[in-house]
Write a protein that holds these residues in place. Structure first.
Motif, PDB file in Angstrom:
ATOM      1  N   PRO A  18       0.830  -1.210   0.000  1.00 52.51           N
ATOM      2  CA  PRO A  18       0.000   0.000   0.000  1.00 52.51           C
ATOM      3  C   PRO A  18       0.861   1.254   0.000  1.00 52.51           C
ATOM      4  CG  PRO A  18      -0.790  -1.577   1.632  1.00 52.51           C
ATOM      5  CD  PRO A  18       0.520  -2.101   1.147  1.00 52.51           C
ATOM      6  N   ALA A  19       0.351   2.326  -0.584  1.00 52.26           N
ATOM      7  CA  ALA A  19       1.120   3.567  -0.667  1.00 52.26           C
ATOM      8  C   ALA A  19       1.490   4.105   0.707  1.00 52.26           C
ATOM      9  CB  ALA A  19       0.311   4.619  -1.447  1.00 52.26           C
ATOM     10  N   ALA A  20       0.654   3.826   1.703  1.00 52.32           N
ATOM     11  CA  ALA A  20       0.943   4.319   3.063  1.00 52.32           C
ATOM     12  C   ALA A  20       2.234   3.715   3.609  1.00 52.32           C
ATOM     13  CB  ALA A  20      -0.225   4.000   3.988  1.00 52.32           C
ATOM     14  N   GLU A  21       2.542   2.462   3.229  1.00 48.43           N
ATOM     15  CA  GLU A  21       3.768   1.825   3.707  1.00 48.43           C
ATOM     16  C   GLU A  21       5.005   2.545   3.181  1.00 48.43           C
ATOM     17  OE1 GLU A  21       3.983  -0.853   5.836  1.00 48.43           O
ATOM     18  OE2 GLU A  21       1.846  -0.418   6.084  1.00 48.43           O
ATOM     19  N   LEU A  22       4.930   3.027   1.955  1.00 45.51           N
ATOM     20  CA  LEU A  22       6.063   3.763   1.390  1.00 45.51           C
ATOM     21  C   LEU A  22       6.265   5.079   2.126  1.00 45.51           C
ATOM     22  CD1 LEU A  22       8.211   4.017  -0.856  1.00 45.51           C
ATOM     23  CD2 LEU A  22       6.471   5.150  -2.249  1.00 45.51           C
ATOM     24  N   MET A  23       5.176   5.737   2.477  1.00 45.19           N
ATOM     25  CA  MET A  23       5.291   6.992   3.213  1.00 45.19           C
ATOM     26  C   MET A  23       5.866   6.770   4.602  1.00 45.19           C
ATOM     27  SD  MET A  23       4.293   9.386   1.198  1.00 45.19           S
ATOM     28  CE  MET A  23       4.083  10.725   2.374  1.00 45.19           C
ATOM     29  N   ARG A  24       5.581   5.619   5.195  1.00 43.26           N
ATOM     30  CA  ARG A  24       6.051   5.344   6.559  1.00 43.26           C
ATOM     31  C   ARG A  24       7.494   4.871   6.594  1.00 43.26           C
ATOM     32  NH1 ARG A  24       2.152   1.118   9.110  1.00 43.26           N
ATOM     33  NH2 ARG A  24       3.684   1.308  10.790  1.00 43.26           N
ATOM     34  N   PHE A  25       7.872   3.948   5.676  1.00 42.13           N
ATOM     35  CA  PHE A  25       9.179   3.294   5.777  1.00 42.13           C
ATOM     36  C   PHE A  25      10.119   3.601   4.603  1.00 42.13           C
ATOM     37  CE2 PHE A  25       6.015   0.425   7.783  1.00 42.13           C
ATOM     38  CZ  PHE A  25       6.445   0.553   9.091  1.00 42.13           C
TER      39      PHE A  25
END
Length: 279
Positions: free
Chosen positions: A37-44
């Motif tokens: 998910p795109a949110a994982e890229l923003m987090r890690f």
């Protein structure tokens, strides 16, 4: 093989393995990010950490949905621009390089020197006069406005000239005796012998056109005319709401050039080696 040579071979092999890992790491991290998910890229950020329960093809499915229709349009534009640009550049550059190698005429050395000189000029310096020229020709926001200024590539002309110098000139005399015209000699006799050069330069020109960013950014104006590099760059925002298209779209952007190289690598290697050792 002596122990010293074996040790050296193993050392070189390990070095190449490490170098390959460094080269492939960014692409591997990009592929993994496209499955998350795109949110994982923003987090890690980009990394090689794998969580199987989060992996999916949802980002790729989204690319082919109605909501992401602009991406498919950009992809089509890039394919069309790359095909047309490569064909036009190979056609005209090969003819110019062939003429500079075969024919003896007044001013030939001056033209060759001019070709080499233009190769040393950064393209960015010529952007403003080329832009004014496209305005006068009414080619702004058209595909031909992107293609025509680079229809003849100085590097491709020089490459084809060097390659043609290594071809047997006896075939020219034989073709002329048989009554073949000069254009017939080029297309029917010499062009088939130049296939390795066409393969090598075709890959280089296609790669350059596929990744072309600055000149299309200047010429193209509307969203439906943009190519992939410009379209994808416009998806970058501080909020990460477009990363699902950006990352998966970037992965698919690599595939056409990878397939092209795999299919034509034999001609690529032959063209570079023959053109580099003859002349």
């Amino acid at each position: 093989m002596t122990a010293k040579k074996k040790t050296l071979s193993v050392g070189v092999f390990l070095f190449l393995i490490c170098l390959s890992f460094l080269v492939l790491f960014p692409f591997g991290a990009l592929v993994l990010a496209s499955l998350n998910p795109a949110a994982e890229l923003m987090r890690f950020g980009l990394n090689l950490h794998i969580e199987p329960e989060k992996l999916s093809l949802n980002n790729y499915r989204y690319l082919f949905s109605e909501e992401a229709r602009l991406y498919l349009q950009w992809f089509k534009n890039s394919v069309l621009l790359t095909v047309l640009s490569t064909i036009v550049t190979l056609f005209f550059s090969s003819m110019v390089g062939y003429a500079l190698a075969i024919y003896r005429f007044k001013g030939r050395n001056f033209i060759l020197g001019l070709v080499v000189f233009v190769m040393m000029i950064p393209v960015e310096i010529m952007m403003l006069p080329m832009f004014k020229e496209m305005i006068s020709f009414h080619l702004i926001n058209t595909y031909w406005g992107v293609i025509l200024p680079f229809a003849v590539s100085p590097f491709a002309v020089f490459f084809f000239r060097q390659f043609t110098l290594g071809l047997p000139k006896e075939l020219l005399d034989a073709a002329r005796i048989d009554g073949c015209s000069e254009f017939g000699i080029f297309f029917r006799v010499m062009a088939p012998l130049m296939i390795p050069a066409f393969g090598a330069m075709g890959i280089l020109q296609a790669l350059n056109s596929w990744n072309n960013f600055l000149w299309p950014l200047i010429v193209l104006r509307t969203n439906d005319m943009l190519n992939l590099p410009i379209g994808l760059s416009g998806l970058l925002t501080p909020y990460g709401n477009n990363y699902n298209i950006l990352i998966s779209g970037s992965v698919l952007t690599v595939l056409p050039m990878l397939v092209l190289f795999l299919f034509f690598q034999r001609f690529f290697i032959a063209g570079l080696t023959v053109g580099g050792v003859k002349g």
